[in-house]
Design a protein around this motif. Structure first.
Motif: not given
Lengths: 223, 452
Positions: B21-25, B27-28, B83, B86, B89, B132
C-alpha cells in the motif's frame, strides 16, 4: 487438541440445567455490565457453555471447533480492548486527571443497571416460555431455550449499546444463539468451519471499528 | 481448476496488495492485472462443467459467467479510479478479497455455503468504510447490524427448502420460507422497509466503497435470489413469493423515489436513487414474465454502471471542490468536466430520463406490467420523477458560490473514464439491445420463467 478434548469431556458431565444457568449468567453479564474485561470473560465462558450444549447433539470434534473459534475471537477482542485502554475515554484523550485511581463502581455498572437487569429478566422469561411452547427443534436439552435467550440478549445488547465493542459483543452473542439452532439442523464439518471463519471475520471487523473510533476520539481530544 | 482460481487468486493477491500500500502504483498495477487476467480466465472457462472444492460442486453457467465478467470489469474500473483518487488504503485489498468470496458465492451450487461466503464478503466490506477520513461510528454499525440479522434468515431458507422437499404437505414450511426469504433478501437488497442502512453507509463511507456495495454486492444477492427461485419451483407456483417481491418492489421504488427528492447530501441521494432502482428490479422480477425478468436483470446492469458513474463523479467533486460546492457551472466544467457531466448524466439516467440506459430498461419493466395496472405504472413514474427532481435540485445546490476552490484540475484519466462511462450510458440508452439480447438468452433458460 487432545488435552482440550479431555478437558471438554470432563466438563461434559454438567447437566443441561447447569449449562442453561451458566448461559443465563454469562449473557446477563454481557448485557448488564459496562466493564469490557468482565464482558470478555463472560463471552469466553459463553462459547464454552454453548459448545458443551452442542456436544450433546453433534459430533464432539465439530463442537470443539466452536470452542477454538470462541477462544480466537476472545483473543482478538482482548488485544483490541487492551489497545484502546478498555474503552476508558479519559485515558484515550490523554485526560489522566479526569480518571479515578482505580475503576469505580460506575465504570463497571452502567447508570441504567436496574433497567438492564429488568430487561434481562424479561428476556429470560420470554425465552423460557417460547422455548417450551414453540421449540424450534425436538431436542430435549434446552436447545430452543438457549437459542431464544442468546438471540434475545444479543439483540438487546446491540440496541442498548453505543460503542462498537459492546455492539460487537451483542452481535457475537446473537450469532452464537443462531448457531445453537443451526448446529442441530446442519452438522457438517465444512459448515461449522465456515461459521467459525464468519465469527473470526466479525471479530476482526469489530476490532477495526473499535480502533477507528479510538482515532476519532484522539482527534477530538486534541481539538 | 479455472473455477477454483477465480476464488483463490483474488483472495491470495489481496495480501501482497495490502503490504504494497505504500507503493500505491505497484499495488494498483498488481490488482488491475489480477482482475484483467481473471476476466480472461472467466471468458475461457467451459460453461456447465463442474469443479469440486471440499466435496461441494462449483459450476459456471451462463448467468454466473456473465455476472462474473461484468463484476470483474466494474472492479477494474474502480481500481483504476482509486489509483487517481485514493479511497483509503484498505479499499483495493478489500475489493479483491470481496471479489474472490463473491465469485465463490456465485458459482457454488450449495445455497447454504453461498450464503456464508456472501456474509464473509459483506464483513470484509467493513474495512472499506473508513476511507482517508474515519467515517462516523454509526455508519459501520448501521451496516453490520442489519447484515448479521439478514444472514440467519437466509440460512434458515436453505434448511426450510430442504425440509419442504421431505414434507411437501406441510404448509407452515411454505409460510416460514416466504417470511425468511423476504426478510433476508429484503435487508440485503435494501428493499423497503429495510432500506435505511444503505443511505447511512453512502453518507459516511467513501463513494467508491458505497458503489462497490451497490454495484458488486447487490447483483450477487439478486443472483442468489434467482438461484433459489430456479431451484425450488414450488416457491413460484405454490407460494405468494412473487407477489411479495413485486409489492415490496413497488413500495421500495415509491418510498425511495419520494425520499430521494428530499435529500441534500449527495451520498444519501445516490443511495436513495439506487434503492428506488432496486424497486424497479424487484417489480420486474416479481411480475415473473420473460420480458419483465429480462428488463429487471438488464436494469441491474445499467444501475451498476450508473451508480459507478455517479460515485466516480461525486468522489472527484468532493476531492477537487471543497464541500462539493463550485462557484459557477462554467468554472466547474473548466476544472472537473468529466465529473460534472458524469454527475448530470448519472443522476438523470438513474431517474429514468429518456435517451439514457436507465430509461430503456425501465421501459421494458413498464411494458411488462399488466395493462390495467395503473397503480403500478403511476407509482413507478412518480418514483422516477422524484429521483430526477432530486438530482436537478442537488445540482442547483452544488452550484452555490464557494470561497475555497482547489487550483488543480481533475486528472485526465478520471475525465476520460467518467466521460467514457457517460457515453456508454447514452449508447446503451440508444441501443438497449446490446445489454438486453444476451440477458434475454440467459433468462429463457431459467426454470421458473419456463415453468411460468
Amino acid at each position: 487438541m487432545d488435552v482440550l478434548q479431555d478437558i471438554f469431556v470432563s466438563l461434559s458431565s454438567l447437566s443441561h440445567l447447569e449449562l442453561m444457568l451458566g448461559l443465563l449468567i454469562t449473557a446477563t453479564v454481557i448485557i448488564v455490565l459496562e466493564d469490557w474485561r468482565l464482558s470478555l470473560w463472560a463471552l469466553l465462558a459463553q462459547y464454552v457453555l454453548v459448545s458443551l450444549l452442542l456436544a450433546r447433539v453433534m459430533p464432539l470434534r465439530v463442537a470443539l471447533i466452536k470452542v477454538i473459534v470462541g477462544g480466537m475471537v476472545c483473543v482478538i477482542l482482548y488485544l483490541t480492548a487492551r489497545r484502546v485502554h478498555w474503552g476508558r475515554e479519559a485515558i484515550i484523550k490523554g485526560a489522566y486527571h479526569e480518571l479515578a485511581p482505580v475503576a469505580t463502581v460506575l465504570d463497571i455498572f452502567p447508570m441504567n443497571l436496574w433497567f438492564r437487569l429488568l430487561l434481562a429478566l424479561l428476556a429470560a422469561v420470554v425465552s423460557y416460555a417460547l422455548g417450551t411452547r414453540h421449540p424450534f427443534v425436538d431436542h430435549p436439552h434446552g436447545i430452543s431455550q438457549a437459542c431464544y435467550w442468546l438471540v434475545g440478549i444479543g439483540l438487546l445488547t446491540v440496541i442498548l449499546s453505543r460503542h462498537p465493542f459492546k455492539v460487537g459483543l451483542g452481535l457475537l452473542t446473537f450469532q452464537a444463539g443462531f448457531e445453537v439452532l443451526f448446529a442441530t439442523l446442519e452438522k457438517s464439518l465444512s459448515v461449522a468451519a465456515l461459521l467459525g471463519v464468519v465469527n473470526i471475520l466479525m471479530a476482526l471487523a469489530i476490532t477495526y471499528l473499535t480502533t477507528a473510533q479510538l482515532t476519532v476520539i484522539v482527534k477530538e481530544g486534541r481539538r | 481448476m479455472s473455477l477454483i482460481l477465480l476464488i483463490f487468486v483474488p483472495l491470495t493477491v489481496a495480501v501482497p496488495v495490502y503490504f504494497l500500500r505504500r507503493h500505491w502504483s505497484a499495488a494498483v498495477f498488481v490488482s488491475l492485472a489480477t482482475t484483467l487476467i481473471l476476466i480472461g480466465v472467466c471468458s475461457q472457462a467451459p460453461l456447465g462443467e463442474p469443479a469440486y472444492i471440499l466435496g461441494r460442486e462449483l459450476v459456471l453457467d451462463e448467468l454466473s459467467g456473465f455476472l462474473l465478467i461484468f463484476l470483474l470489469s466494474l472492479a477494474s474500473l474502480m481500481i483504476l479510479y482509486a489509483w487517481q483518487i485514493p479511497q483509503g488504503w484498505a479499499f483495493i485489498p478489500s475489493l479483491l478479497a470481496i471479489l474472490g468470496l463473491l465469485s465463490g458465492a456465485i458459482m457454488i451450487r450449495t445455497f447454504l455455503i453461498a450464503v456464508l461466503l456472501l456474509e464473509m464478503a459483506a464483513l470484509v466490506f467493513v474495512f472499506m468504510i473508513h476511507g482517508r477520513r474515519p467515517a462516523p461510528v454509526g455508519t459501520a454499525i448501521g451496516y453490520v447490524v442489519p447484515l448479521v440479522m439478514a444472514i440467519p434468515c437466509l440460512l434458515l431458507v436453505s434448511w426450510l427448502t430442504e425440509s419442504y422437499a421431505l414434507h411437501p404437505d406441510n404448509l407452515l414450511l411454505i409460510r416460514f420460507t416466504v417470511i425468511a426469504l423476504s426478510a433476508g433478501f429484503g435487508i440485503l437488497l435494501a428493499a423497503a422497509p429495510f432500506h435505511s442502512w444503505l443511505p447511512t453507509v453512502a453518507e459516511g463511507a467513501p463513494f467508491a466503497a458505497s458503489a462497490s456495495l451497490i454495484c458488486i454486492f447487490n447483483p450477487v444477492v439478486l443472483a442468489l435470489l434467482l438461484g433459489v427461485l430456479n431451484s425450488h419451483l414450488w416457491l413460484t407456483t405454490g407460494s405468494p413469493v412473487l407477489l411479495v417481491i413485486s409489492t415490496s418492489g413497488l413500495l421500495t421504488a415509491l418510498v425511495a423515489g419520494v425520499l430521494a427528492f428530499a435529500q441534500r447530501d449527495p451520498g444519501r441521494l445516490m443511495a436513495y436513487a439506487a434503492i428506488s432502482d432496486m424497486g424497479f428490479v424487484l417489480v420486474g422480477l416479481g411480475t415473473g414474465s420473460l420480458t419483465s425478468t429480462t428488463g429487471a436483470l438488464a436494469h441491474i446492469v445499467n444501475r451498476s454502471l450508473l451508480v459507478l458513474l455517479l460515485a466516480m463523479s461525486l468522489g472527484t467533486l468532493r476531492t477537487y471542490h471543497k464541500d462539493g460546492s463550485v462557484s459557477t457551472l462554467r468554472e466547474a466544467l473548466r476544472r472537473t468536466p468529466g465529473s460534472i457531466v458524469g454527475y448530470i448524466v448519472g443522476g438523470l439516467a438513474l431517474g429514468g430520463f429518456p435517451l439514457f440506459n436507465g430509461f430503456a430498461t425501465r421501459w421494458l419493466v413498464y411494458r411488462s406490467l399488466p395493462g390495467d395496472n395503473l397503480l403500478y405504472s403511476g407509482a413507478l413514474l412518480l418514483a422516477g420523477a422524484g429521483v430526477v427532481l432530486g438530482y436537478v435540485r442537488s445540482l442547483s445546490l452544488m452550484l452555490q458560490p464557494s470561497p475555497e476552490l482547489k487550483a488543480e484540475r481533475e486528472p485526465l484519466l478520471v475525465t476520460v473514464m467518467t466521460l467514457s462511462l457517460a457515453a456508454l450510458c447514452l449508447l446503451l440508452g440508444l441501443a438497449p439491445g446490446l445489454v438486453v439480447d444476451p440477458i434475454l438468452k440467459i433468462v429463457q433458460e431459467m426454470a421458473f420463467i419456463a415453468g411460468g
